[in-house]
Write a protein that holds these residues in place. Structure first.
Motif, PDB file in Angstrom:
ATOM      1  N   GLY A 179       0.798  -1.213   0.000  1.00  0.00           N
ATOM      2  CA  GLY A 179       0.000   0.000   0.000  1.00  0.00           C
ATOM      3  C   GLY A 179       0.830   1.261   0.000  1.00  0.00           C
ATOM      4  N   GLU A 180       2.153   1.120   0.256  1.00  0.00           N
ATOM      5  CA  GLU A 180       3.005   2.308   0.288  1.00  0.00           C
ATOM      6  C   GLU A 180       3.822   2.426  -0.987  1.00  0.00           C
ATOM      7  OE1 GLU A 180       6.810   3.768   2.832  1.00  0.00           O
ATOM      8  OE2 GLU A 180       5.059   3.123   3.945  1.00  0.00           O
ATOM      9  N   GLU A 181       4.556   1.388  -1.330  1.00  0.00           N
ATOM     10  CA  GLU A 181       5.357   1.391  -2.554  1.00  0.00           C
ATOM     11  C   GLU A 181       4.924   0.241  -3.470  1.00  0.00           C
ATOM     12  OE1 GLU A 181       7.523   3.584  -3.333  1.00  0.00           O
ATOM     13  OE2 GLU A 181       7.936   4.636  -1.452  1.00  0.00           O
ATOM     14  N   GLY A 182       3.724  -0.278  -3.245  1.00  0.00           N
ATOM     15  CA  GLY A 182       3.298  -1.442  -3.978  1.00  0.00           C
ATOM     16  C   GLY A 182       3.580  -2.701  -3.191  1.00  0.00           C
ATOM     17  N   SER A 183       3.205  -3.845  -3.730  1.00  0.00           N
ATOM     18  CA  SER A 183       3.399  -5.109  -3.019  1.00  0.00           C
ATOM     19  C   SER A 183       4.875  -5.456  -2.929  1.00  0.00           C
ATOM     20  CB  SER A 183       2.658  -6.232  -3.761  1.00  0.00           C
ATOM     21  OG  SER A 183       1.272  -5.960  -3.791  1.00  0.00           O
ATOM     22  N   PRO A 184       5.316  -5.971  -1.773  1.00  0.00           N
ATOM     23  CA  PRO A 184       6.722  -6.363  -1.629  1.00  0.00           C
ATOM     24  C   PRO A 184       7.096  -7.485  -2.585  1.00  0.00           C
ATOM     25  CG  PRO A 184       5.626  -6.205   0.510  1.00  0.00           C
ATOM     26  CD  PRO A 184       4.555  -6.144  -0.534  1.00  0.00           C
ATOM     27  N   SER A 185       8.383  -7.619  -2.844  1.00  0.00           N
ATOM     28  CA  SER A 185       8.892  -8.705  -3.664  1.00  0.00           C
ATOM     29  C   SER A 185       8.535 -10.039  -3.037  1.00  0.00           C
ATOM     30  CB  SER A 185      10.410  -8.573  -3.795  1.00  0.00           C
ATOM     31  OG  SER A 185      10.987  -9.783  -4.178  1.00  0.00           O
ATOM     32  N   ALA A 186       8.495 -11.092  -3.875  1.00  0.00           N
ATOM     33  CA  ALA A 186       8.217 -12.430  -3.358  1.00  0.00           C
ATOM     34  C   ALA A 186       9.267 -12.842  -2.335  1.00  0.00           C
ATOM     35  CB  ALA A 186       8.184 -13.427  -4.514  1.00  0.00           C
ATOM     36  N   LEU A 187      10.500 -12.338  -2.502  1.00  0.00           N
ATOM     37  CA  LEU A 187      11.547 -12.667  -1.535  1.00  0.00           C
ATOM     38  C   LEU A 187      11.257 -12.076  -0.160  1.00  0.00           C
ATOM     39  CD1 LEU A 187      14.868 -12.315  -3.580  1.00  0.00           C
ATOM     40  CD2 LEU A 187      13.881 -14.395  -2.639  1.00  0.00           C
ATOM     41  N   ALA A 188      10.419 -11.039  -0.122  1.00  0.00           N
ATOM     42  CA  ALA A 188      10.085 -10.430   1.168  1.00  0.00           C
ATOM     43  C   ALA A 188       9.319 -11.394   2.061  1.00  0.00           C
ATOM     44  CB  ALA A 188       9.271  -9.158   0.953  1.00  0.00           C
ATOM     45  N   ALA A 189       8.715 -12.429   1.470  1.00  0.00           N
ATOM     46  CA  ALA A 189       7.979 -13.414   2.260  1.00  0.00           C
ATOM     47  C   ALA A 189       8.899 -14.176   3.213  1.00  0.00           C
ATOM     48  CB  ALA A 189       7.255 -14.390   1.334  1.00  0.00           C
ATOM     49  N   ARG A 190      10.199 -14.121   2.982  1.00  0.00           N
ATOM     50  CA  ARG A 190      11.145 -14.772   3.889  1.00  0.00           C
ATOM     51  C   ARG A 190      11.176 -14.091   5.252  1.00  0.00           C
ATOM     52  NH1 ARG A 190      16.648 -15.206   0.204  1.00  0.00           N
ATOM     53  NH2 ARG A 190      15.801 -16.424  -1.538  1.00  0.00           N
ATOM     54  N   PHE A 191      10.766 -12.815   5.274  1.00  0.00           N
ATOM     55  CA  PHE A 191      10.949 -12.011   6.470  1.00  0.00           C
ATOM     56  C   PHE A 191       9.629 -11.742   7.178  1.00  0.00           C
ATOM     57  CE2 PHE A 191      14.124 -10.756   3.259  1.00  0.00           C
ATOM     58  CZ  PHE A 191      15.285 -11.139   3.928  1.00  0.00           C
ATOM     59  N   THR A 192       9.633 -11.949   8.486  1.00  0.00           N
ATOM     60  CA  THR A 192       8.462 -11.572   9.287  1.00  0.00           C
ATOM     61  C   THR A 192       8.560 -10.116   9.718  1.00  0.00           C
ATOM     62  OG1 THR A 192       9.534 -12.331  11.327  1.00  0.00           O
ATOM     63  CG2 THR A 192       8.155 -13.918  10.153  1.00  0.00           C
ATOM     64  N   GLU A 193       9.789  -9.564   9.714  1.00  0.00           N
ATOM     65  CA  GLU A 193       9.995  -8.165  10.073  1.00  0.00           C
ATOM     66  C   GLU A 193      10.797  -7.481   8.960  1.00  0.00           C
ATOM     67  OE1 GLU A 193       8.743  -6.442  12.403  1.00  0.00           O
ATOM     68  OE2 GLU A 193       7.970  -7.963  13.804  1.00  0.00           O
ATOM     69  N   LEU A 194      10.153  -6.533   8.305  1.00  0.00           N
ATOM     70  CA  LEU A 194      10.786  -5.858   7.178  1.00  0.00           C
ATOM     71  C   LEU A 194      11.489  -4.565   7.578  1.00  0.00           C
ATOM     72  CD1 LEU A 194       7.929  -6.323   4.571  1.00  0.00           C
ATOM     73  CD2 LEU A 194      10.048  -7.642   4.742  1.00  0.00           C
ATOM     74  N   LEU A 195      10.971  -3.893   8.597  1.00  0.00           N
ATOM     75  CA  LEU A 195      11.497  -2.582   8.965  1.00  0.00           C
ATOM     76  C   LEU A 195      12.020  -2.505  10.395  1.00  0.00           C
ATOM     77  CD1 LEU A 195       8.706  -0.382   7.298  1.00  0.00           C
ATOM     78  CD2 LEU A 195      10.979  -0.873   6.396  1.00  0.00           C
ATOM     79  N   ARG A 196      11.687  -3.487  11.206  1.00  0.00           N
ATOM     80  CA  ARG A 196      12.157  -3.501  12.590  1.00  0.00           C
ATOM     81  C   ARG A 196      13.520  -4.182  12.663  1.00  0.00           C
ATOM     82  NH1 ARG A 196       9.397  -3.074  17.345  1.00  0.00           N
ATOM     83  NH2 ARG A 196       7.428  -3.215  16.195  1.00  0.00           N
TER      84      ARG A 196
END
Length: 363
Positions: free
Chosen positions: A282-299
């Motif tokens: 919702g901010e820069e579009g949907s995250p990359s599929a690789l982002a599914a590896r991470f439970t925390e993207l910004l913390r």
């Protein structure tokens, strides 16, 4: 105050392509069929690429934190102990070396006097907190790092043939902008970009065959700036300055779009890849599929406590997550080894094409 203050830029420029290259009239490509294992890797830069050049004196406190627990806790290659890397494990230079078929980054420059010649894999000159312009006491800026290589060449410890088929990674993350604001950013940016262009030109003049240069990351997505939103969103103002720098750098280096891998210069858009990985939906579009590896993207996994007096590496001054592999960020500024792995996996294809590498290395 321990950490540097957040940038407050409010400048916007469009994002770049992930990796772009431009032909250089100065250098010829390696002969057809040249094996990448003969290529030496020379690394220049700062925290993103340092693998042990920084001072380890514990009396330096924050400025030697990369040598203290919990840094290195995921690094099985170094017995899960700190090795001077600004992460829990391998950093960008390590993964660059892996793409080239090596186990890890070449040894740090400060480990030896190299009187008998340099390591067969190359050398790493990068040091934490470095920059293009002024640096803290005892920290070698980018131009001086290139001079270190030049001295080794003059002294006969590096041979011309070492450079002819070599690869240089310039891993610059933007430390010069730590104290920039709206009034000072433009003038500073022009000086920084010009110095980076000079570093590239000096490397090519020395005979380095291929040069790869980072774009600076999206500072507004670093935990230092996302904590004001409870690590739920990036700071658009913090991201505008890096966008402006990256556009100016692309223009100054003459790096255009396309897939031309015959030239001697490539721009690695670390910025766009990190944004694609960590920007919430919702901010820069949907995250990359690789982002599914991470439970925390910004913390961050290693989060400072006790206000501005704490930092990762200070006894009693941080809290540590249980699963670093599920976090993209290690601390306020640097990715975890899992974060770096994701970034470099997305860059692996373009880098292989640029360097003429055919063997896919899995990491």
């Amino acid at each position: 105050m321990i950490c540097r203050p957040p940038p407050v830029w409010a400048i916007f420029a469009p994002p770049l392509a992930w990796a772009t290259s431009a032909p250089s009239p100065r250098r010829r490509s390696p002969p057809e069929g040249k094996q990448h294992l003969t290529q030496k890797l020379f690394v220049f830069g700062d925290d993103f690429a340092d693998t042990g050049n920084g001072a380890s004196d514990p009396d330096l406190g924050y400025n030697s934190r990369e040598w203290r627990y919990p840094f290195g806790t995921s690094d099985t290659a170094h017995a899960r102990r700190p090795s001077g890397r600004f992460s829990d494990g391998p950093v960008q230079s390590d993964f660059m070396a892996k793409i080239m078929g090596r186990r890890e980054a070449p040894p740090p420059y400060t480990y030896d006097d190299w009187a008998d010649g340099i390591d067969a894999n190359g050398l790493n000159f990068a040091v934490g907190d470095s920059g293009a312009l002024d640096t803290p006491a005892g920290v070698t800026r980018l131009g001086k790092q290139v001079q270190q290589l030049r001295r080794l060449l003059k002294d006969g410890r590096v041979e011309r043939r070492d450079l002819r088929d070599s690869v240089a990674l310039v891993a610059y993350s933007g430390n010069d902008y730590a104290y920039a604001d709206d009034d000072t950013f433009d003038g500073l940016m022009e000086t920084v970009v010009e110095e980076l262009a000079s570093v590239v030109s000096d490397l090519q003049d020395l005979g380095v065959g291929k040069v790869l240069v980072n774009t600076v990351p999206p500072f507004g997505c670093s935990p230092w700036l996302t904590r004001q939103f409870n690590y739920t969103a990036c700071d658009d103002r913090g991201n505008a300055g890096p966008d402006r720098h990256n556009a100016a750098l692309r223009d100054r280096l003459g790096v255009g779009g396309g897939d031309d891998d015959a030239g001697g210069l490539m721009l690695l858009d670390v910025n766009s890849i990190i944004t694609g990985l960590v920007a919430p939906k919702g901010e820069e579009g949907s995250p990359s599929a690789l982002a599914a590896r991470f439970t925390e993207l910004l913390r961050p996994c290693c989060e400072a406590t006790d206000g501005d007096r704490g930092y990762c590496g200070l006894d009693g001054g941080y809290s540590l997550c249980d699963r670093p592999g599920e976090y993209f960020f290690w601390d306020t500024d640097h990715p975890t080894q899992a974060g770096w792995r994701a970034v470099m996996q997305l860059l692996q294809g373009p880098i292989m094409a640029f360097l003429g590498i055919s063997n896919l290395e899995h990491f």
